[in-house]
Design a protein around this motif. Structure first.
Motif, PDB file in Angstrom:
ATOM      1  N   PRO A 188      48.963  18.061  43.818  1.00  0.00           N
ATOM      2  CA  PRO A 188      50.347  17.581  43.847  1.00  0.00           C
ATOM      3  C   PRO A 188      51.019  17.657  42.484  1.00  0.00           C
ATOM      4  CG  PRO A 188      48.880  16.052  44.991  1.00  0.00           C
ATOM      5  CD  PRO A 188      48.008  17.041  44.283  1.00  0.00           C
ATOM      6  N   LEU A 189      52.319  17.882  42.493  1.00  0.00           N
ATOM      7  CA  LEU A 189      53.196  17.863  41.317  1.00  0.00           C
ATOM      8  C   LEU A 189      52.950  19.018  40.352  1.00  0.00           C
ATOM      9  CD1 LEU A 189      53.066  14.026  40.444  1.00  0.00           C
ATOM     10  CD2 LEU A 189      54.588  15.203  42.052  1.00  0.00           C
ATOM     11  N   SER A 190      52.234  20.038  40.779  1.00  0.00           N
ATOM     12  CA  SER A 190      51.858  21.123  39.860  1.00  0.00           C
ATOM     13  C   SER A 190      53.069  21.861  39.304  1.00  0.00           C
ATOM     14  CB  SER A 190      50.920  22.112  40.558  1.00  0.00           C
ATOM     15  OG  SER A 190      49.634  21.555  40.733  1.00  0.00           O
ATOM     16  N   ARG A 191      54.023  22.217  40.152  1.00  0.00           N
ATOM     17  CA  ARG A 191      55.194  22.953  39.667  1.00  0.00           C
ATOM     18  C   ARG A 191      56.000  22.099  38.692  1.00  0.00           C
ATOM     19  NH1 ARG A 191      58.160  27.277  40.931  1.00  0.00           N
ATOM     20  NH2 ARG A 191      56.907  27.713  42.783  1.00  0.00           N
ATOM     21  N   MET A 192      56.238  20.868  39.054  1.00  0.00           N
ATOM     22  CA  MET A 192      57.033  19.987  38.207  1.00  0.00           C
ATOM     23  C   MET A 192      56.394  19.823  36.834  1.00  0.00           C
ATOM     24  SD  MET A 192      56.954  16.597  36.983  1.00  0.00           S
ATOM     25  CE  MET A 192      56.192  15.519  38.174  1.00  0.00           C
ATOM     26  N   LYS A 193      55.096  19.544  36.810  1.00  0.00           N
ATOM     27  CA  LYS A 193      54.427  19.329  35.525  1.00  0.00           C
ATOM     28  C   LYS A 193      54.390  20.604  34.700  1.00  0.00           C
ATOM     29  CE  LYS A 193      51.512  15.260  36.128  1.00  0.00           C
ATOM     30  NZ  LYS A 193      50.148  14.710  35.985  1.00  0.00           N
TER      31      LYS A 193
END
Length: 326
Positions: free
Chosen positions: A309-314
């Motif tokens: 989860p949240l890979s693109r955002m981070k």
């Protein structure tokens, strides 16, 4: 949104297994039909309905509606979304019961103990671990087999019909119309709202996801997310998609992630990952991707964003902060 590469070996295998298992079942149901319009059309096109690309699925639906002149009103109204939805329901009402008997998504999606192929098996074959739309929540499939061979199906992603099933029942079992997603995106945000290929991104079609997460300072130590849409041709479709799934609003619940990354930037700057490499250099077994995953709990490779989860955002924020390089 995440791109699901249809050329990946396991996706191709999942498509083949979907077709190999469902085609005989659907053909048997078609053979039982006495519907003078539906039976010959499905007999000729059922395999393409199962495996065709998203754009070809709509063409198949149009072909069905051309079978009788009175159905052509649907095609005239296609440019107007509101009239289109009313018209498509009117057309399908002529043979909806029989169509749902043949293309029976409800039975396919039931939790059956020892079925050879169902929606749990499709979820296992796709092996997409986070929501395709938001990449915030895990959607892992959990199926246990006991000693006596009994299969216990515990959890799986929900499957969104990208072309809503309520308005497109012909496409209820189409492989490229079944998108693994979380309950929030599927039921609470999208539901049966119509999306179109010329106005929105499709997970199996658009390899360039042209929006990037960013942030700005609202006040001292107070941040907010922004989403920047990049490029020209896909800019509008990208913005429409991120707006549709309320990504900015939903990611506002993860503002603590920005704060953590800013603190890392202040404390370690560009030496953070280098220090981690030095820490693990004696083992000499960790790749740069593995060190990144240990440091931030996400994936840096875009093709692997679905794993955490949240890979693109981070990834986007880490580049903006200068902690990693693009």
């Amino acid at each position: 949104m995440q791109f699901i590469d249809p050329n990946q070996a396991h996706i191709k295998k999942a498509l083949k297994e979907h077709n190999d298992n469902l085609l005989p079942i659907l053909n048997a149901r078609i053979d039982e039909s006495k519907h003078v319009v539906l039976k010959p059309f499905l007999k000729k096109n059922i395999e393409q309905i199962l495996i065709s690309s998203p754009s070809d699925l709509i063409k198949l639906q149009d072909t069905l509606f051309k079978q009788k002149p009175k159905f052509k009103v649907y095609l005239k109204e296609k440019s107007n979304t509101k009239n289109y939805c009313k018209s498509i329901r009117r057309v399908y009402s002529k043979y909806l019961t029989e169509l749902l008997r043949i293309i029976d998504y409800d039975t396919f999606s039931k939790k059956k103990k020892n079925s050879d192929y169902d929606i749990y098996k499709l979820a296992q074959n796709l092996n997409i671990n986070t929501c395709t739309y938001c990449n915030r929540l895990y959607t892992k499939t959990v199926v246990n087999t006991k000693d006596k061979g009994e299969t216990i199906k515990l959890t799986r992603p929900t499957f969104d019909h990208w072309f809503p099933q309520s308005k497109n029942p012909l496409l209820g079992l189409s492989f490229y119309n079944l998108i693994p997603s979380c309950t929030v995106c599927n039921s609470q945000l999208k539901g049966s709202v119509v999306m179109s290929l010329d106005q929105h991104l499709h997970p199996y079609v658009d390899c360039d996801i042209n929006f990037q997460f960013s942030y700005k300072l609202k006040a001292i130590d107070q941040y907010e997310f922004t989403i920047t849409n990049i490029g020209d041709d896909l800019n509008t479709r990208s913005k429409n998609t991120s707006d549709f799934f309320k990504l900015k609003e939903i990611y506002e619940t993860h503002l603590d992630e920005i704060d953590d990354l800013v603190k890392i930037k202040k404390a370690y700057s560009v030496t953070y990952l280098r220090n981690l490499k030095d820490l693990f250099k004696e083992s000499n077994q960790l790749s740069n991707e593995e060190i990144y995953r240990l440091a931030f709990g996400t994936e840096i490779n875009e093709l692997k964003f679905e794993r955490r989860p949240l890979s693109r955002m981070k990834r986007d924020l880490l580049i903006e902060l200068g902690i990693i390089r693009k």
